[in-house]
Design a protein around this motif. Structure first.
Motif, PDB file in Angstrom:
ATOM      1  N   SER A 163     195.497 -51.006  46.838  1.00 44.30           N
ATOM      2  CA  SER A 163     194.054 -50.484  46.819  1.00 44.30           C
ATOM      3  C   SER A 163     193.828 -50.325  48.090  1.00 44.30           C
ATOM      4  CB  SER A 163     193.346 -51.426  45.822  1.00 44.30           C
ATOM      5  OG  SER A 163     193.282 -52.849  46.570  1.00 44.30           O
ATOM      6  N   GLU A 164     192.668 -49.420  48.382  1.00 43.37           N
ATOM      7  CA  GLU A 164     191.942 -49.439  49.704  1.00 43.37           C
ATOM      8  C   GLU A 164     190.894 -50.185  49.916  1.00 43.37           C
ATOM      9  OE1 GLU A 164     191.356 -45.314  50.685  1.00 43.37           O
ATOM     10  OE2 GLU A 164     193.175 -44.753  50.216  1.00 43.37           O
TER      11      GLU A 164
ATOM     12  N   THR B 133     189.297 -50.969  57.779  1.00 40.33           N
ATOM     13  CA  THR B 133     189.864 -50.173  56.646  1.00 40.33           C
ATOM     14  C   THR B 133     191.301 -50.485  56.639  1.00 40.33           C
ATOM     15  OG1 THR B 133     189.926 -48.301  57.625  1.00 40.33           O
ATOM     16  CG2 THR B 133     188.071 -48.608  56.542  1.00 40.33           C
TER      17      THR B 133
ATOM     18  N   THR C 181     194.998 -50.444  53.370  1.00 42.63           N
ATOM     19  CA  THR C 181     195.659 -50.398  52.084  1.00 42.63           C
ATOM     20  C   THR C 181     196.286 -51.492  51.794  1.00 42.63           C
ATOM     21  OG1 THR C 181     195.788 -47.984  52.472  1.00 42.63           O
ATOM     22  CG2 THR C 181     197.058 -48.903  50.665  1.00 42.63           C
TER      23      THR C 181
ATOM     24  N   LYS D 249     186.110 -52.563  47.948  1.00 45.76           N
ATOM     25  CA  LYS D 249     187.269 -51.816  47.433  1.00 45.76           C
ATOM     26  C   LYS D 249     186.726 -50.344  46.709  1.00 45.76           C
ATOM     27  CE  LYS D 249     188.051 -53.561  42.824  1.00 45.76           C
ATOM     28  NZ  LYS D 249     188.943 -53.903  41.884  1.00 45.76           N
ATOM     29  N   HIS D 250     187.397 -49.660  46.603  1.00 50.01           N
ATOM     30  CA  HIS D 250     187.250 -48.323  46.276  1.00 50.01           C
ATOM     31  C   HIS D 250     187.275 -48.390  44.572  1.00 50.01           C
ATOM     32  CE1 HIS D 250     186.961 -43.929  45.573  1.00 50.01           C
ATOM     33  NE2 HIS D 250     187.930 -43.857  44.815  1.00 50.01           N
ATOM     34  N   GLY D 251     186.285 -47.841  43.776  1.00 49.15           N
ATOM     35  CA  GLY D 251     186.429 -47.726  42.310  1.00 49.15           C
ATOM     36  C   GLY D 251     186.105 -49.324  41.601  1.00 49.15           C
ATOM     37  N   SER D 252     186.818 -49.391  40.636  1.00 45.23           N
ATOM     38  CA  SER D 252     186.369 -50.497  39.817  1.00 45.23           C
ATOM     39  C   SER D 252     187.472 -51.613  39.775  1.00 45.23           C
ATOM     40  CB  SER D 252     185.939 -50.172  38.407  1.00 45.23           C
ATOM     41  OG  SER D 252     187.222 -49.513  37.878  1.00 45.23           O
TER      42      SER D 252
END
Length: 87
Positions: free
Chosen positions: A2-3, A49, A51, A84-87
């Protein structure tokens, strides 16, 4: 993988930037594509930032005394916010 984005303030941006290579080496055990970012208006807010390749390792490292000592040396002002990006 995850990023994530880490944000925090620093005592001195130039000092913090001078540790980019060391920071990348330390975080490289748990992440890749590590990039540092600074406030375009010259403020004391910075970001990283990356990953994440080892979430558990990263979490343990961020809570460690060793990481705390490095952040202090680099002039990091708590808190460090992780997103983080998203859920």
């Amino acid at each position: 993988m995850s990023e994530i984005v880490l944000t925090h303030r620093v005592e001195d941006v130039a000092k913090w930037k001078s540790f980019d290579d060391e920071r990348s080496a330390n975080l490289g055990a748990f992440a890749k594509n590590i990039k540092s970012h600074v406030d375009v208006d010259g403020g004391d807010l910075v970001a990283l930032t990356m990953t994440i390749t080892d979430r558990d390792g990263m979490s343990a490292y961020m809570k460690s005394d060793a990481c705390g000592a490095i952040m202090k040396q680099h002039g990091v002002i708590q808190p460090v916010n992780m997103m983080k990006h998203g859920s």
